[in-house]
Write a protein that holds these residues in place. Structure first.
Motif, short mmCIF file in Angstrom:
data_model
loop_
_atom_site.label_atom_id
_atom_site.label_comp_id
_atom_site.label_asym_id
_atom_site.label_seq_id
_atom_site.Cartn_x
_atom_site.Cartn_y
_atom_site.Cartn_z
N THR A 179 50.43 -41.01 2.59
CA THR A 179 51.74 -41.45 2.08
C THR A 179 52.11 -40.87 0.72
O THR A 179 53.18 -41.17 0.19
CB THR A 179 51.78 -42.98 1.99
N GLY A 180 51.25 -40.03 0.18
CA GLY A 180 51.58 -39.40 -1.09
C GLY A 180 51.22 -40.26 -2.29
O GLY A 180 50.75 -41.40 -2.17
N LEU A 181 51.47 -39.71 -3.46
CA LEU A 181 51.10 -40.39 -4.70
C LEU A 181 52.02 -41.58 -4.97
O LEU A 181 53.23 -41.50 -4.77
CB LEU A 181 51.20 -39.42 -5.88
N PRO A 182 51.43 -42.68 -5.45
CA PRO A 182 52.27 -43.82 -5.87
C PRO A 182 52.98 -43.51 -7.18
O PRO A 182 52.58 -42.61 -7.93
CB PRO A 182 51.25 -44.94 -6.05
N HIS A 183 54.01 -44.26 -7.47
CA HIS A 183 54.75 -44.05 -8.72
C HIS A 183 53.82 -44.22 -9.93
O HIS A 183 53.94 -43.48 -10.91
CB HIS A 183 55.91 -45.05 -8.81
N LYS A 184 52.87 -45.13 -9.82
CA LYS A 184 51.97 -45.41 -10.94
C LYS A 184 50.99 -44.27 -11.19
O LYS A 184 50.23 -44.32 -12.17
CB LYS A 184 51.22 -46.72 -10.70
N ALA A 185 50.98 -43.27 -10.32
CA ALA A 185 50.08 -42.13 -10.53
C ALA A 185 50.38 -41.41 -11.84
O ALA A 185 49.53 -40.69 -12.37
CB ALA A 185 50.18 -41.16 -9.37
N LYS A 186 51.58 -41.61 -12.37
CA LYS A 186 51.93 -40.98 -13.65
C LYS A 186 51.00 -41.43 -14.77
O LYS A 186 50.87 -40.74 -15.78
CB LYS A 186 53.37 -41.31 -14.02
N ALA A 187 50.37 -42.57 -14.57
CA ALA A 187 49.48 -43.10 -15.61
C ALA A 187 48.03 -42.70 -15.41
O ALA A 187 47.18 -42.96 -16.27
CB ALA A 187 49.58 -44.62 -15.66
N MET A 188 47.71 -42.04 -14.29
CA MET A 188 46.31 -41.70 -13.99
C MET A 188 45.79 -40.62 -14.93
O MET A 188 46.51 -39.66 -15.25
CB MET A 188 46.18 -41.26 -12.54
N ARG A 189 44.53 -40.78 -15.35
CA ARG A 189 43.97 -39.85 -16.33
C ARG A 189 42.54 -39.44 -15.94
O ARG A 189 41.76 -40.24 -15.41
CB ARG A 189 43.92 -40.49 -17.73
N ILE A 190 42.23 -38.17 -16.24
CA ILE A 190 40.91 -37.58 -16.07
C ILE A 190 40.37 -37.28 -17.45
O ILE A 190 41.09 -36.69 -18.28
CB ILE A 190 40.98 -36.28 -15.25
#
Length: 496
Positions: A179-190
């Motif tokens: 289903t693709g990336l969720p909107h909250k993926a903008k906050a994901m960090r490596i």
């Protein structure tokens, strides 16, 4: 006999043609790497553009293979970097072992494809056995699994792909692969160290997270990730409502060969529920060594790790692997296709395509298989250990020379330094070292690496070649001095 018979293996004429072709190609290679050869011919980019610009790559009519191979030897191999030369000390670009070259010949000729069992029956089982042995080597338990890759870039990408899919499923209840990336993926960090390989940012870009999703952590005086700075970074990310999901440790940075404190990073990953990946593309071979394997302490706690065989395992390019501590997590990228995973297939026949981001895939596992079976762990470890000893000797040689400065205490076999006689000031040292390196390459003296330390050009030895001796290192340093003096004389003449 048809015209095609002599062009393919399997007929008497084809088999004879293959033997002759391999013999001719081998002769051309041996000529190119003879002891009288230099590490590089000195041909410039313009020279090579002119040379190959005049070649018709797809003529209307062909010519005898003997003529083509001769052209390749004279026009291409003679202008290739001599990775087997002891003065080729620039990059993580190893001389390949002879047993591995024999395996490479068999890989190319049999042309197995690892995307389904019926295209690679024996090859599939060899790769699985090699993966099992590698999991043992790095301290993974019986649940470990892995897949061969083209190298560290692909391994690091797939590891972070798995980490992204795992986190989205666990944190957001989202199957990204569907289903693709969720909107909250903008906050994901490596998170990785500031000295980590660029593939962390590259992977983040490919994964739709953007390079800005990678947060770099400062390093300590030994170019290792600073765990105090890591703690502060994690606290800051939580405070700003960011979502750290992966921590990348490095076992062998490109410039300095530094190894992050892996056990301490594993502690942080467990505490903060992060996917812990170790990029051991460079330093993974230390697992072979009784003397140096303790430098990898903590790697067995990583959720995933990447290892390259075309570096310190001395295999021809390309050859790497991605290993998982829990092999069931490959379901995060699992894919099925009717023509590769038919419903009526023998359930005992494994199809490795579900573990890879590639479909068609070479039987690269045969190269380390043949090498390991031929040399054994102890002899391979001796090769690795000898290069680390050489790095220490080279660093000592530089430290004792008043006209050089050594910029690191080697962890692996990378030595970073500058030529800096007393007469050279801060503004001149960088351009001088850059010019010296270019002159060494242009004149065929040596192939030496170049990097930047604190914003100033530095030179680098990457001492992968077990044939390189401390005497050869001393010869290269003399060549550096000689080229620097020639450059200084030319500069003085220009000023007149």
């Amino acid at each position: 006999m048809t015209d095609a018979d002599s062009l393919f293996l399997g007929t008497e004429s084809g088999n004879d043609a293959y033997r002759e072709a391999v013999e001719r190609a081998s002769a051309a290679v041996v000529e190119a790497v003879s002891e009288s050869a230099t590490p590089y011919s000195g041909a410039s980019p313009t020279d090579l553009d002119d040379r190959f610009g005049a070649v018709e790559c797809l003529p209307d009519e062909g010519q005898p293979l003997a003529e083509t191979v001769e052209e390749v030897g004279e026009g291409i191999l003679s202008h290739s970097v001599g990775v087997a030369d002891p003065s080729c000390v620039a990059h993580l670009h190893c001389p390949p072992l002879v047993p591995a070259l024999a395996a490479e010949t068999a890989i190319a000729a049999t042309n197995q494809s690892l995307d389904s069992w019926d295209q690679s029956p024996a090859a599939t089982h060899v790769e699985r056995r090699m993966v099992d042995r590698l999991c043992d080597l790095f301290g993974y338990g019986p649940d470990g699994d892995g897949v061969f890759t083209s190298g560290g870039t692909q391994s690091n990408f797939e590891a972070l792909l798995l980490a992204r899919n795992w986190f989205a499923r666990e944190r957001f209840g989202r199957r990204v692969e569907e289903t693709g990336l969720p909107h909250k993926a903008k906050a994901m960090r490596i998170l990785c160290s500031e000295a980590a390989h660029f593939t962390a940012k590259q992977a983040a870009a490919h994964l739709g997270l953007g390079e800005n999703a990678v947060v770099t952590v400062p390093t300590d005086g030994d170019h290792r990730m600073d765990t105090t700075a890591l703690d502060a970074t994690l606290a800051d990310l939580r405070k700003r409502e960011r979502e750290p999901f992966a921590l990348v440790g490095t076992a062998g940075t490109t410039d300095f060969g530094s190894i992050d404190p892996l056990d301490e990073l594993a502690d942080r990953a467990e505490r903060h529920d992060l996917w812990f990946h170790v990029d051991a593309a460079y330093g993974g071979a230390l697992a072979l060594s009784e003397t140096h394997r303790e430098k990898l302490d903590g790697i067995q706690r990583a959720d995933s790790l990447s290892v390259d065989f075309h570096k310190l395992f001395y295999q021809p390019i390309s050859c790497g692997a991605l290993l998982l501590r829990d092999g069931d997590r490959f379901d995060l990228v699992e894919r099925s296709a009717a023509y590769l995973n038919p419903e009526d297939a023998d359930l005992a026949a494994p199809n490795l395509v579900s573990k890879s981001v590639q479909t068609t895939r070479r039987f690269d596992a045969l190269k380390p298989y043949v090498t390991f079976r031929t040399l054994g762990r102890e002899r391979l470890a001796e090769l690795v250990d000898s290069t680390l000893t050489l790095a220490d000797e080279a660093a000592a040689l530089l430290a004792d020379a008043p006209d050089f400065e050594v910029l690191n205490d080697p962890t692996l076999n990378a030595v970073v330094f500058r030529y800096r006689p007393g007469s050279v000031g801060d503004e001149e040292v960088g351009p001088l070292n850059a010019a010296v390196r270019a002159a060494l390459l242009r004149n065929g003296d040596a192939v030496v690496g170049r990097t930047e330390v604190r914003g100033t050009t530095a030179l680098k030895f990457t001492l992968l070649n077990p044939k390189t001796t401390v005497e050869r290192v001393a010869d290269v340093l003399d060549a550096v001095r000689n080229r620097a003096r020639t450059i200084a004389v030319a500069d003085r003449q220009l000023r007149r």
